[in-house]
Design a protein around this motif. Structure first.
Motif, mmCIF file in Angstrom:
data_model
loop_
_atom_site.group_PDB
_atom_site.id
_atom_site.type_symbol
_atom_site.label_atom_id
_atom_site.label_comp_id
_atom_site.label_asym_id
_atom_site.label_seq_id
_atom_site.Cartn_x
_atom_site.Cartn_y
_atom_site.Cartn_z
ATOM 1 N N ASP A 79 0.848 -1.184 0.000
ATOM 2 C CA ASP A 79 0.000 0.000 0.000
ATOM 3 C C ASP A 79 0.889 1.241 0.000
ATOM 4 O OD1 ASP A 79 -2.222 1.652 0.057
ATOM 5 O OD2 ASP A 79 -3.200 0.580 1.693
ATOM 6 N N GLN A 80 0.280 2.379 -0.325
ATOM 7 C CA GLN A 80 1.035 3.622 -0.478
ATOM 8 C C GLN A 80 1.099 4.399 0.832
ATOM 9 O OE1 GLN A 80 0.504 7.157 -0.574
ATOM 10 N NE2 GLN A 80 2.560 7.493 -1.402
ATOM 11 N N LEU A 81 2.286 4.920 1.141
ATOM 12 C CA LEU A 81 2.464 5.744 2.330
ATOM 13 C C LEU A 81 3.680 6.640 2.152
ATOM 14 C CD1 LEU A 81 1.855 6.462 5.351
ATOM 15 C CD2 LEU A 81 3.496 4.662 5.944
ATOM 16 N N ASP A 82 3.482 7.935 2.367
ATOM 17 C CA ASP A 82 4.577 8.890 2.435
ATOM 18 C C ASP A 82 4.559 9.486 3.834
ATOM 19 O OD1 ASP A 82 6.358 10.987 2.319
ATOM 20 O OD2 ASP A 82 5.670 11.750 0.390
ATOM 21 N N LEU A 83 5.546 9.151 4.635
ATOM 22 C CA LEU A 83 5.560 9.567 6.033
ATOM 23 C C LEU A 83 5.775 11.062 6.217
ATOM 24 C CD1 LEU A 83 7.541 6.543 7.472
ATOM 25 C CD2 LEU A 83 5.222 7.186 8.143
ATOM 26 N N LEU A 84 6.149 11.773 5.156
ATOM 27 C CA LEU A 84 6.282 13.228 5.228
ATOM 28 C C LEU A 84 5.024 13.953 4.755
ATOM 29 C CD1 LEU A 84 9.951 13.875 4.013
ATOM 30 C CD2 LEU A 84 9.044 14.086 6.332
ATOM 31 N N ASP A 85 4.014 13.190 4.381
ATOM 32 C CA ASP A 85 2.770 13.769 3.868
ATOM 33 C C ASP A 85 1.618 13.382 4.795
ATOM 34 O OD1 ASP A 85 0.498 14.561 2.527
ATOM 35 O OD2 ASP A 85 0.988 13.549 0.649
ATOM 36 N N PRO A 86 1.147 14.296 5.638
ATOM 37 C CA PRO A 86 0.068 13.959 6.574
ATOM 38 C C PRO A 86 -1.172 13.407 5.886
ATOM 39 C CG PRO A 86 1.055 16.070 7.161
ATOM 40 C CD PRO A 86 1.632 15.680 5.837
ATOM 41 N N ALA A 87 -1.498 13.910 4.679
ATOM 42 C CA ALA A 87 -2.677 13.416 3.969
ATOM 43 C C ALA A 87 -2.492 11.959 3.555
ATOM 44 C CB ALA A 87 -2.953 14.286 2.742
ATOM 45 N N SER A 88 -1.279 11.590 3.159
ATOM 46 C CA SER A 88 -0.996 10.209 2.782
ATOM 47 C C SER A 88 -1.128 9.281 3.985
ATOM 48 C CB SER A 88 0.418 10.112 2.193
ATOM 49 O OG SER A 88 0.784 8.776 1.956
ATOM 50 N N ILE A 89 -0.669 9.748 5.138
ATOM 51 C CA ILE A 89 -0.775 8.947 6.361
ATOM 52 C C ILE A 89 -2.232 8.728 6.732
ATOM 53 C CG2 ILE A 89 -0.223 8.877 8.822
ATOM 54 C CD1 ILE A 89 2.247 10.647 8.121
ATOM 55 N N ASP A 90 -3.003 9.795 6.723
ATOM 56 C CA ASP A 90 -4.432 9.676 7.045
ATOM 57 C C ASP A 90 -5.151 8.768 6.057
ATOM 58 O OD1 ASP A 90 -4.186 11.315 9.244
ATOM 59 O OD2 ASP A 90 -4.902 13.118 8.223
ATOM 60 N N ALA A 91 -4.753 8.845 4.782
ATOM 61 C CA ALA A 91 -5.412 8.035 3.755
ATOM 62 C C ALA A 91 -5.160 6.549 3.978
ATOM 63 C CB ALA A 91 -4.933 8.460 2.373
ATOM 64 N N LEU A 92 -3.928 6.196 4.329
ATOM 65 C CA LEU A 92 -3.635 4.789 4.599
ATOM 66 C C LEU A 92 -4.442 4.292 5.794
ATOM 67 C CD1 LEU A 92 -2.073 2.139 4.262
ATOM 68 C CD2 LEU A 92 -0.256 3.117 5.671
ATOM 69 N N ALA A 93 -4.478 5.069 6.857
ATOM 70 C CA ALA A 93 -5.241 4.664 8.035
ATOM 71 C C ALA A 93 -6.718 4.509 7.688
ATOM 72 C CB ALA A 93 -5.057 5.681 9.157
ATOM 73 N N ALA A 94 -7.249 5.438 6.899
ATOM 74 C CA ALA A 94 -8.668 5.376 6.524
ATOM 75 C C ALA A 94 -8.959 4.137 5.680
ATOM 76 C CB ALA A 94 -9.063 6.643 5.764
ATOM 77 N N ARG A 95 -8.061 3.833 4.734
ATOM 78 C CA ARG A 95 -8.274 2.643 3.900
ATOM 79 C C ARG A 95 -8.305 1.379 4.750
ATOM 80 N NH1 ARG A 95 -4.731 5.454 0.467
ATOM 81 N NH2 ARG A 95 -2.916 4.209 1.094
ATOM 82 N N TRP A 96 -7.398 1.322 5.725
ATOM 83 C CA TRP A 96 -7.387 0.127 6.579
ATOM 84 C C TRP A 96 -8.655 0.043 7.413
ATOM 85 C CZ3 TRP A 96 -4.185 -4.054 6.817
ATOM 86 C CH2 TRP A 96 -4.433 -4.942 7.860
#
Length: 326
Positions: A79-96
């Protein structure tokens, strides 16, 4: 200071491998997320956990490249995650969370090579602190409902013996006055341990335990290769011919040996009643506050008081909550 840093006598050693520490453990039905689980030590952790029956999701900036690295490994997805991008982090958590799956293991393993020049993210945060600590802090909070739903979960934060070199620079968190890449790295690794201490204090009542793990120094990882051959020789990691030097008792480990303490933290029944601790060599580390100069040939990776101080842990948690809101 009262502390929990008392070795268990696990029976494992600095030379133990991930496969050895997980032998006999069945992870069927367990769900895992690991950041950076497609490369280096993280890849060895992924292999060990999937062989034991776990379903593993690796999170990385480039899932397509991750899928290539994971080819041939069963029970794994990227799955996609950029730890420097808060939106990417939230998106991964939401998908899970949308899947409704409980999360039994969260392994915060990804890191960034220490830049020689001071580098900041879009928010102005120094990138090592932002990646190694804040990104994983935000991800862990976002996945809290899934961790609770597991009714018995572990969060493993991969740190480093470099935590000995620096506490938190409360007055200049981003090294605006005097940047030194090694100290910035050390601060981020201390933050990993303090995060673990406070996470365990807050979440143990929900059946979620936290562990900080020092894997050792592994030749061939992107982090340890950042200084080039000259830097690797200076650390005693390669010989004059460029061949890796493997000496587990002096922290110089293979990827399988480096993965062992992470896998131990994630799976060992010996830790069932203990959390909020720093581990090395597949056991709880002793506490060692004796001041010693850093020696790359004979590094000391035991945990120090500043890394497990409960007041600093609470202070960092509160500060981190404010920083991820910005």
């Amino acid at each position: 200071m009262n502390h929990k840093q008392h070795p268990l006598g696990s029976g494992f050693t600095a030379a133990s491998t991930a496969d050895e520490v997980i032998a006999g453990i069945d992870l069927s039905g367990k769900n895992v997320i690991i950041t950076g689980g497609h490369a280096g030590i993280g890849l060895e952790v992924t292999r060990a956990l999937t062989r034991a029956g776990a379903s593993v999701t690796t999170a990385s900036r480039n899932p397509d490249l991750a899928k290539q690295a994971l080819s041939g490994i069963g029970n794994v997805e990227a799955d996609q995650l950029d730890l420097l991008d808060p939106a990417s982090i939230d998106a991964l958590a939401a998908r899970w969370l949308e899947t409704g799956r409980p999360l039994h293991l969260l392994i915060n393993s990804a890191g960034v090579p220490a830049p020689r020049e001071r580098t900041v993210d879009a928010r102005g945060y120094e990138v090592q602190f932002a990646t190694n600590h804040l990104g994983h802090f935000q991800l862990s909070l976002g996945l809290l409902p899934a961790l609770r739903a597991a009714h018995g979960a572990r969060v493993v934060n991969v740190t480093s013996g470099a935590q000995r070199l620096s506490g938190i620079h409360w007055d200049d968190l981003y090294f605006t006055a005097d940047y030194e890449h090694t100290m910035a790295y050390a601060q981020s690794k201390t933050a990993n341990v303090l995060f673990t201490v406070e996470l365990d204090r807050r979440w143990a009542q929900d059946g979620i335990r936290g562990y900080a793990t020092h894997p050792g120094i592994v030749v061939g990882t992107s982090l340890n290769g950042a200084g080039g051959e000259e830097g690797l020789r200076a650390m005693g990691l390669i010989d004059e011919s460029g061949r890796p030097i493997i000496d587990p008792d002096r922290e110089k480990k293979t990827p399988q040996q480096g993965a062992a303490t992470i896998v131990f933290a994630a799976t060992s029944p010996l830790l069932a009643d203990t959390g909020g601790v720093y581990l090395r060599n597949s056991d709880i580390s002793e506490l060692d506050d004796e001041p010693r100069p850093f020696d790359p040939q004979h590094p000391n990776s035991a945990v120090t008081s500043h890394s497990v101080d409960p007041e600093s842990a609470q202070r960092l948690w509160a500060l981190s909550e404010e920083l991820i809101k910005a």
